[in-house]
Design an enzyme around this catalytic site. Structure first.
Site, PDB file in Angstrom:
ATOM      1  N   LYS A 220       0.869  -1.180   0.000  1.00 59.99           N
ATOM      2  CA  LYS A 220       0.000   0.000   0.000  1.00 59.99           C
ATOM      3  C   LYS A 220       0.910   1.235   0.000  1.00 59.99           C
ATOM      4  CE  LYS A 220      -4.270   0.869   2.247  1.00 59.99           C
ATOM      5  NZ  LYS A 220      -5.184   1.004   1.123  1.00 59.99           N
TER       6      LYS A 220
HETATM    7  C1  LIG Z   1      -6.313  -0.901  -4.171  1.00 64.67           C
HETATM    8  C2  LIG Z   1      -6.966  -1.545  -3.012  1.00 64.67           C
HETATM    9  N1  LIG Z   1      -7.437  -2.800  -3.120  1.00 64.67           N
HETATM   10  C3  LIG Z   1      -8.049  -3.406  -2.100  1.00 64.67           C
HETATM   11  C4  LIG Z   1      -8.228  -2.774  -0.882  1.00 64.67           C
HETATM   12  C5  LIG Z   1      -8.929  -3.488   0.247  1.00 64.67           C
HETATM   13  O1  LIG Z   1      -8.025  -3.789   1.281  1.00 64.67           O
HETATM   14  P1  LIG Z   1      -8.520  -3.967   2.780  1.00 64.67           P
HETATM   15  O2  LIG Z   1      -9.664  -4.896   2.744  1.00 64.67           O
HETATM   16  O3  LIG Z   1      -7.349  -4.535   3.508  1.00 64.67           O
HETATM   17  O4  LIG Z   1      -8.903  -2.623   3.263  1.00 64.67           O
HETATM   18  C6  LIG Z   1      -7.762  -1.468  -0.722  1.00 64.67           C
HETATM   19  C7  LIG Z   1      -7.934  -0.769   0.556  1.00 64.67           C
HETATM   20  O5  LIG Z   1      -7.049  -0.731   1.338  1.00 64.67           O
HETATM   21  C8  LIG Z   1      -7.100  -0.852  -1.796  1.00 64.67           C
HETATM   22  O6  LIG Z   1      -6.636   0.403  -1.681  1.00 64.67           O
END
Ligand SMILES: Cc1ncc(COP(=O)(O)O)c(C=O)c1O
Length: 320
Positions: A162
């Site tokens: 991230k």
């Molecule tokens: C690009 C992306 N995909 C998927 C997710 C979903 O991740 P999570 O369920 O850990 O929040 C996020 C959010 O963080 C994201 O930014």
């Protein structure tokens, strides 16, 4: 958000809580100029035993892994310290439901585009953030388009991490989507297969089976992981397999999930009605179970919750 700093709760900066007004970043911070940072998005929920953070150690593990992917070799804090820091920041805010935003960014040098030239700084802020895709989305679902922008290739931008600098790709797609009159964008990977949305993972239901794109090019969301676990416990079949754009159009149900959005149906994609054009029965069941788990009301999932206020009677099971 959007409130003045004077009204914001304290933030945690490099090891201590400071008033929001003092949590300022120097204009000459490489992290700001080059997107050199990593972050997490976490939610704290009101539960029968007080506020608790959903899958906090797992989020902090992903944060530190993101930092390693970006190239930092030594970091001053580990998962236990960061878990404590989040809990302290939430406690100091007085919120019993909030969004939690930890960030590690490159400071004190690194202008020569070398991560070793600067140092990682750490911050945590919290704020109240209700329905991310709008108040109606949870019940009615949203309309989405397949973006004209391609998701990052994993050998270009490290999709497992991230990283702040990954997110202009999401901004491009989401802004385009909203300006076109949709509410979320679906992004295809460099091979043209469905990857994920701008801030959520995606699932479809076909012949009663839950299908989600493989891990390779997507952020492995903790909401996605929770949904997979919950669905299997319900006896549903879940598979990770390549998904083409037209498979979405022909699905019985499609939904997206993420910490901010939680679980939201896609009722229309590229002007095609999905299923009956409203939240489908499996999506509804999984949404309810996910929210119950997050709110401490799904038996057997207490391990996913880190209590914010420790109670004399013990609170939740230890989460690490
Ligand atoms: C690009 C992306 N995909 C998927 C997710 C979903 O991740 P999570 O369920 O850990 O929040 C996020 C959010 O963080 C994201 O930014």
């Amino acid at each position: 958000m959007g409130t003045k700093t004077a009204q914001r709760p304290p933030m945690w900066l490099n090891g201590k809580l400071v008033p929001a007004a003092e949590a300022q970043i120097d204009f000459l911070t490489p992290g700001l100029h080059y997107g050199m940072g990593v972050f997490e998005g976490i939610r704290c929920y009101r539960t029968p035993r007080g506020p608790a953070v959903f899958r906090l150690p797992e989020h902090m593990t992903r944060l530190l892994n993101s930092a390693r992917v970006l190239g930092w070799r030594e970091l001053p804090y580990g998962v236990p310290e960061l878990v404590m820091a989040c809990v302290e920041t939430i406690r100091a805010s007085g919120h019993d439901e909030c969004y939690v935003r930890p960030l590690i960014w490159l400071a004190e040098g690194g202008w020569n585009l070398n991560v070793d030239g600067g140092r990682p700084h750490f911050g945590i802020a919290v704020w109240e953030w209700k329905a991310y895709l709008g108040p109606e989305a949870m019940e009615n679902g949203v309309r989405a388009n397949v973006s004209s922008f391609t998701r990052h290739h994993p050998n270009v931008m490290m999709t497992k991490a991230k990283i702040c600098g990954n997110y202009p790709n999401s901004f491009l797609a989401k802004t385009e989507s909203l300006r076109l009159g949709f509410e979320e964008a679906i992004m295809l990977d460099a091979q043209g297969l469905v990857a994920e949305c701008t801030g959520e993972n995606i699932f479809l239901v076909k012949d009663g089976v839950l299908v989600t794109p493989p891990d390779a090019t997507v952020l492995e969301g903790l909401t996605r992981d929770s949904i997979i676990q919950i669905a299997r416990e319900m006896g549903l079949e879940v598979v990770k397999q390549p998904v083409s754009r037209d498979a979405l159009y022909a699905a019985e149900e499609v939904f997206v999930c993420g910490t901010a959005a939680e679980v939201v149906a896609l009722r229309e994609i590229d002007f095609r009605t999905i299923g009956a054009g409203r939240m489908g029965p499996l999506t509804r069941k999984l949404q309810a179970a996910y929210l119950a788990a997050a709110r401490g009301q799904l038996p057997g999932h207490e391990r996913w919750l880190t209590p914010v206020t420790s109670t004399a009677s013990g609170g939740f099971a230890a989460t690490g």
